[in-house]
Design a protein around this motif. Structure first.
Motif, mmCIF file in Angstrom:
data_model
loop_
_atom_site.group_PDB
_atom_site.id
_atom_site.type_symbol
_atom_site.label_atom_id
_atom_site.label_comp_id
_atom_site.label_asym_id
_atom_site.label_seq_id
_atom_site.Cartn_x
_atom_site.Cartn_y
_atom_site.Cartn_z
ATOM 1 N N TYR A 1 -45.775 20.415 56.373
ATOM 2 C CA TYR A 1 -46.623 19.311 56.928
ATOM 3 C C TYR A 1 -47.523 19.954 57.985
ATOM 4 O O TYR A 1 -46.530 20.448 59.094
ATOM 5 C CB TYR A 1 -45.619 18.671 57.074
ATOM 6 N N PRO A 2 -48.806 18.939 59.339
ATOM 7 C CA PRO A 2 -48.457 20.104 60.374
ATOM 8 C C PRO A 2 -47.829 19.220 61.259
ATOM 9 O O PRO A 2 -46.885 18.498 60.838
ATOM 10 C CB PRO A 2 -50.223 19.363 60.390
ATOM 11 N N TRP A 3 -47.385 20.218 62.274
ATOM 12 C CA TRP A 3 -46.877 19.583 63.472
ATOM 13 C C TRP A 3 -46.357 18.495 63.662
ATOM 14 O O TRP A 3 -45.053 17.421 63.825
ATOM 15 C CB TRP A 3 -46.801 20.605 64.224
ATOM 16 N N GLY B 1 -53.697 14.418 51.777
ATOM 17 C CA GLY B 1 -54.236 13.834 52.401
ATOM 18 C C GLY B 1 -53.229 14.081 53.796
ATOM 19 O O GLY B 1 -53.944 14.706 54.159
ATOM 20 N N HIS B 2 -52.363 14.217 54.156
ATOM 21 C CA HIS B 2 -51.618 14.503 55.181
ATOM 22 C C HIS B 2 -51.050 15.139 55.558
ATOM 23 O O HIS B 2 -50.520 16.484 56.604
ATOM 24 C CB HIS B 2 -51.143 13.197 56.228
ATOM 25 N N MET C 1 -56.914 15.422 57.069
ATOM 26 C CA MET C 1 -56.808 15.453 55.397
ATOM 27 C C MET C 1 -57.176 16.372 54.604
ATOM 28 O O MET C 1 -59.066 17.388 54.814
ATOM 29 C CB MET C 1 -58.311 14.054 55.572
ATOM 30 N N PHE C 2 -56.361 16.269 53.450
ATOM 31 C CA PHE C 2 -56.704 17.666 53.123
ATOM 32 C C PHE C 2 -56.855 17.129 51.597
ATOM 33 O O PHE C 2 -56.292 16.231 51.266
ATOM 34 C CB PHE C 2 -55.092 18.645 52.880
ATOM 35 N N ARG C 3 -57.577 17.831 50.763
ATOM 36 C CA ARG C 3 -58.202 17.433 49.937
ATOM 37 C C ARG C 3 -58.402 18.984 48.881
ATOM 38 O O ARG C 3 -58.414 19.203 49.384
ATOM 39 C CB ARG C 3 -59.500 16.342 49.505
ATOM 40 N N GLY C 4 -57.844 18.313 47.624
ATOM 41 C CA GLY C 4 -58.269 19.228 46.450
ATOM 42 C C GLY C 4 -57.306 20.528 46.104
ATOM 43 O O GLY C 4 -56.220 20.219 47.104
ATOM 44 N N SER C 5 -57.543 21.024 44.856
ATOM 45 C CA SER C 5 -56.342 22.514 45.352
ATOM 46 C C SER C 5 -57.432 23.761 44.855
ATOM 47 O O SER C 5 -58.106 23.419 44.675
ATOM 48 C CB SER C 5 -55.692 22.053 43.770
ATOM 49 N N GLN D 1 -55.139 20.414 64.646
ATOM 50 C CA GLN D 1 -54.301 19.409 64.454
ATOM 51 C C GLN D 1 -53.643 19.853 64.752
ATOM 52 O O GLN D 1 -52.832 19.591 65.712
ATOM 53 C CB GLN D 1 -53.544 18.731 63.320
ATOM 54 N N CYS D 2 -52.379 21.465 65.258
ATOM 55 C CA CYS D 2 -51.519 21.663 65.685
ATOM 56 C C CYS D 2 -51.613 23.231 65.699
ATOM 57 O O CYS D 2 -50.540 23.911 66.199
ATOM 58 C CB CYS D 2 -50.463 21.499 64.291
#
Length: 149
Positions: free
Chosen positions: A47-49, A113-114, A1-5, A29-30
């Motif tokens: 995107y992660p693979w 998120g993803h 889960m990716f959050r923040g900037s 993840q990848c």
């Protein structure tokens, strides 16, 4: 889960240094294998693979007789660029993607998120203005109310 900037700098070779908080999940993840492609509002989606593989299949399954579907396929699939984070956690961005996103030097990387999304800081400032207009629209205020923000 990716959050923040976070704010980043695009180096002279067109690379960004992915911050640890995003790099670690990508490694898990990848193994750092990602796909970067066009995103709406002149952004670059990363995107992660495994996430990309699912999205790619959904896009390919769209009926291409519909012009909106074709645009999405051309935009997202046609500009997909498979990359691997280097040993220092940097990601090389294709020149065509940098041109589309109007990325010269300063950028903002945002967890969604993803996926991750990268925008030039100039574009991001415009997006902030658009957000305020959208969220202050009485017809859309219901969404904010329902979420109890």
């Amino acid at each position: 889960m990716f959050r923040g900037s976070c704010l980043l700098t695009v180096d002279d070779k067109g690379r960004i240094a992915v911050p640890n908080r995003f790099r670690e999940p990508l490694a898990e993840q990848c193994d750092g294998r990602v796909v970067a492609t066009m995103y709406h509002d002149r952004g670059i989606a990363i995107y992660p693979w495994p996430v990309w593989e699912e999205l790619e299949q959904r896009l390919q399954d769209l009926p291409s007789g519909d012009s909106a579907n074709r645009v999405l396929q051309e935009m997202i699939l046609g500009h997909a660029d498979e990359r691997q984070l280097d040993g220092q956690g940097r990601l090389l961005l294709a020149p065509s993607l940098r041109r589309y996103a109007k990325l010269d030097r300063d950028a903002e990387l945002m967890g969604q998120g993803h996926k991750l999304v990268l925008w030039s800081t100039q574009t991001e400032e415009q997006r902030y203005e658009n957000w305020a207009q959208i969220l202050n629209d009485p017809e859309r205020a219901q969404t904010v109310t329902k979420l109890k923000l």
